[in-house]
Design a protein around this motif. Structure first.
Motif, PDB file in Angstrom:
ATOM      1  N   HIS A 150       0.897  -1.080  -0.126  1.00 11.30           N
ATOM      2  CA  HIS A 150      -0.093  -0.123  -0.049  1.00 11.30           C
ATOM      3  C   HIS A 150       0.890   1.381   0.008  1.00 11.30           C
ATOM      4  N   PHE A 151       1.844   1.291   0.683  1.00 12.72           N
ATOM      5  CA  PHE A 151       2.977   2.153   0.640  1.00 12.72           C
ATOM      6  C   PHE A 151       3.621   2.548  -0.300  1.00 12.72           C
ATOM      7  N   GLY A 152       3.615   1.570  -1.255  1.00 12.61           N
ATOM      8  CA  GLY A 152       4.563   1.882  -2.492  1.00 12.61           C
ATOM      9  C   GLY A 152       5.701   0.932  -2.726  1.00 12.61           C
ATOM     10  N   TYR A 153       6.047  -0.020  -1.779  1.00 10.09           N
ATOM     11  CA  TYR A 153       7.032  -0.722  -1.774  1.00 10.09           C
ATOM     12  C   TYR A 153       6.762  -2.357  -2.475  1.00 10.09           C
ATOM     13  N   LYS A 154       7.560  -2.767  -3.141  1.00  9.20           N
ATOM     14  CA  LYS A 154       7.097  -3.994  -3.798  1.00  9.20           C
ATOM     15  C   LYS A 154       8.188  -5.156  -3.435  1.00  9.20           C
ATOM     16  N   PRO A 155       7.590  -6.482  -3.456  1.00  8.98           N
ATOM     17  CA  PRO A 155       8.694  -7.474  -2.847  1.00  8.98           C
ATOM     18  C   PRO A 155       9.500  -7.691  -4.011  1.00  8.98           C
ATOM     19  N   LEU A 156      10.789  -8.191  -3.508  1.00  9.82           N
ATOM     20  CA  LEU A 156      11.760  -8.655  -4.546  1.00  9.82           C
ATOM     21  C   LEU A 156      11.923 -10.170  -4.349  1.00  9.82           C
ATOM     22  N   ALA A 157      11.494 -11.127  -4.999  1.00 11.60           N
ATOM     23  CA  ALA A 157      11.358 -12.356  -4.671  1.00 11.60           C
ATOM     24  C   ALA A 157      12.622 -12.999  -4.821  1.00 11.60           C
ATOM     25  N   ASN A 158      13.447 -12.402  -5.660  1.00  6.69           N
ATOM     26  CA  ASN A 158      15.066 -12.933  -5.968  1.00  6.69           C
ATOM     27  C   ASN A 158      16.040 -12.224  -5.410  1.00  6.69           C
ATOM     28  N   HIS A 159      15.669 -11.469  -4.273  1.00  8.69           N
ATOM     29  CA  HIS A 159      16.893 -10.803  -3.427  1.00  8.69           C
ATOM     30  C   HIS A 159      16.671 -11.317  -2.058  1.00  8.69           C
ATOM     31  N   ILE A 160      17.321 -12.199  -1.750  1.00  6.60           N
ATOM     32  CA  ILE A 160      17.323 -13.003  -0.459  1.00  6.60           C
ATOM     33  C   ILE A 160      18.722 -12.761   0.280  1.00  6.60           C
ATOM     34  N   CYS A 161      18.630 -12.205   1.305  1.00  8.81           N
ATOM     35  CA  CYS A 161      19.918 -12.339   2.101  1.00  8.81           C
ATOM     36  C   CYS A 161      19.771 -13.427   3.462  1.00  8.81           C
ATOM     37  N   ILE A 162      20.838 -13.905   3.747  1.00  9.22           N
ATOM     38  CA  ILE A 162      20.685 -14.815   4.838  1.00  9.22           C
ATOM     39  C   ILE A 162      21.586 -14.107   6.132  1.00  9.22           C
ATOM     40  N   MET A 163      20.755 -14.312   7.257  1.00  7.89           N
ATOM     41  CA  MET A 163      21.282 -13.492   8.415  1.00  7.89           C
ATOM     42  C   MET A 163      21.544 -14.504   9.787  1.00  7.89           C
ATOM     43  N   ASP A 164      22.334 -14.606  10.378  1.00 10.67           N
ATOM     44  CA  ASP A 164      22.360 -15.365  11.601  1.00 10.67           C
ATOM     45  C   ASP A 164      22.257 -14.534  13.025  1.00 10.67           C
ATOM     46  N   TRP A 165      21.271 -15.094  13.870  1.00 16.21           N
ATOM     47  CA  TRP A 165      21.130 -14.637  15.036  1.00 16.21           C
ATOM     48  C   TRP A 165      20.766 -15.634  16.115  1.00 16.21           C
ATOM     49  N   ARG A 166      20.828 -15.531  17.157  1.00 13.19           N
ATOM     50  CA  ARG A 166      20.417 -16.454  18.385  1.00 13.19           C
ATOM     51  C   ARG A 166      18.838 -16.039  18.965  1.00 13.19           C
ATOM     52  N   GLU A 167      18.033 -17.099  18.696  1.00 13.12           N
ATOM     53  CA  GLU A 167      16.683 -16.732  19.261  1.00 13.12           C
ATOM     54  C   GLU A 167      16.593 -17.224  20.850  1.00 13.12           C
ATOM     55  N   HIS A 168      15.689 -16.588  21.155  1.00 11.91           N
ATOM     56  CA  HIS A 168      15.383 -16.787  22.716  1.00 11.91           C
ATOM     57  C   HIS A 168      15.213 -18.134  23.100  1.00 11.91           C
ATOM     58  N   GLY A 169      16.048 -18.696  24.113  1.00 16.63           N
ATOM     59  CA  GLY A 169      15.965 -20.074  24.365  1.00 16.63           C
ATOM     60  C   GLY A 169      17.172 -21.053  23.610  1.00 16.63           C
ATOM     61  N   ASP A 170      17.466 -20.633  22.529  1.00 18.06           N
ATOM     62  CA  ASP A 170      18.663 -21.324  21.868  1.00 18.06           C
ATOM     63  C   ASP A 170      20.089 -20.948  22.404  1.00 18.06           C
ATOM     64  N   GLU A 171      21.001 -21.869  22.314  1.00 14.66           N
ATOM     65  CA  GLU A 171      22.325 -21.545  22.797  1.00 14.66           C
ATOM     66  C   GLU A 171      23.177 -21.154  21.503  1.00 14.66           C
ATOM     67  N   GLN A 172      22.860 -21.133  20.399  1.00  7.81           N
ATOM     68  CA  GLN A 172      23.668 -20.982  19.190  1.00  7.81           C
ATOM     69  C   GLN A 172      22.739 -20.211  18.180  1.00  7.81           C
ATOM     70  N   GLU A 173      23.584 -19.353  17.356  1.00  9.48           N
ATOM     71  CA  GLU A 173      22.882 -18.583  16.193  1.00  9.48           C
ATOM     72  C   GLU A 173      22.512 -19.683  15.328  1.00  9.48           C
ATOM     73  N   THR A 174      21.274 -19.370  14.496  1.00  7.65           N
ATOM     74  CA  THR A 174      21.159 -20.061  13.305  1.00  7.65           C
ATOM     75  C   THR A 174      20.670 -19.158  12.154  1.00  7.65           C
ATOM     76  N   ALA A 175      20.730 -19.591  11.014  1.00  2.16           N
ATOM     77  CA  ALA A 175      20.492 -18.777   9.647  1.00  2.16           C
ATOM     78  C   ALA A 175      19.181 -18.649   9.574  1.00  2.16           C
ATOM     79  N   LYS A 176      18.834 -17.330   9.395  1.00  2.00           N
ATOM     80  CA  LYS A 176      17.405 -17.164   8.919  1.00  2.00           C
ATOM     81  C   LYS A 176      17.353 -16.159   7.560  1.00  2.00           C
ATOM     82  N   PRO A 177      16.438 -16.768   6.533  1.00  2.07           N
ATOM     83  CA  PRO A 177      16.546 -15.647   5.272  1.00  2.07           C
ATOM     84  C   PRO A 177      15.496 -14.558   5.509  1.00  2.07           C
ATOM     85  N   LEU A 178      15.909 -13.633   4.708  1.00  2.35           N
ATOM     86  CA  LEU A 178      15.253 -12.417   4.784  1.00  2.35           C
ATOM     87  C   LEU A 178      15.097 -11.871   3.263  1.00  2.35           C
TER      88      LEU A 178
END
Length: 218
Positions: A162-190
């Motif tokens: 609605h605000f004028g942004y469009k999704p870029l389905a072919n632009h994906i990055c992978i970031m690592d962070w630790r979730e609450h309750g986890d001991e290690q970081e895991t990879a997450k796609p954005l």
């Protein structure tokens, strides 16, 4: 009477606000869909790049002098490699793309149009730089049946569109962070969303009043 104010911070002004923004990031990113288990020392160091990078800024919302919301941005070319990588050889060049790293707001202030004001100020700031053709942001991808997804959670895809942004389905990055309750970081796609600066004058307007939880990982 509650006093809400909005300020654009740069340079040393950001340095003076880092501790409050660090706590805001930790509190908001702990919510779904990020579930981030952060620490103040890391957040403070991460946020220094906004104080030290040319053309970076923060829009902050204050309630009686306390920061309760914020939007951070910097040139995409100065982001970390994982964020830059999807734009290498893209039709959206790094040098002409600005990046909104995160938009954060405490729950009690959501749904009152305050996010609209922050975004309007941020986009105006970028426009006045006269150096960028696009604004990008990124949101984490979670499966629809994620075990920790609250029943009341609503994705904000429709809001960005609605605000004028469009999704870029072919632009994906992978970031690592630790979730609450986890001991290690895991990879997450954005995934990324993009907006052309030339469309800003003709977009449908700013965000409708809706619950804000668009906390973008930088």
């Amino acid at each position: 009477m509650t006093q809400h104010t909005f300020d654009i911070l740069t340079g040393d002004e950001i340095t003076n606000a880092i501790d409050e923004i660090a706590r805001l990031r930790i509190d908001i990113f702990a919510e779904y869909p990020y579930l981030y288990g952060g620490c103040v020392s890391y957040e403070v160091e991460y946020l220094r790049k906004f104080a030290n990078t040319k053309q970076s800024f923060m829009v902050v919302m204050k309630d009686q002098g306390k920061i309760v919301g914020g939007l951070t941005g910097l040139p995409l070319a100065h982001e970390q490699p994982a964020v830059r990588r999807p734009f290498v050889n893209s039709m959206y060049p790094l040098a002409s793309t600005f990046y909104f790293s995160e938009v954060l707001m405490y729950p009690r202030y959501r749904g009152n149009g305050y996010a609209t004001t922050m975004f309007k100020l941020a986009e105006q700031f970028v426009s006045q730089l006269c150096s960028y053709n696009y604004i990008a942001l990124a949101t984490v991808i979670r499966e629809a049946n994620h075990l920790k997804r609250p029943h009341s959670y609503q994705p904000l895809d429709g809001m960005w569109q609605h605000f004028g942004y469009k999704p870029l389905a072919n632009h994906i990055c992978i970031m690592d962070w630790r979730e609450h309750g986890d001991e290690q970081e895991t990879a997450k796609p954005l995934m990324f969303w993009i907006k052309s600066m030339t469309s800003m004058g003709s977009s449908k307007g700013l965000f409708p009043a809706a619950t804000l939880l668009m906390s973008v990982v930088g």
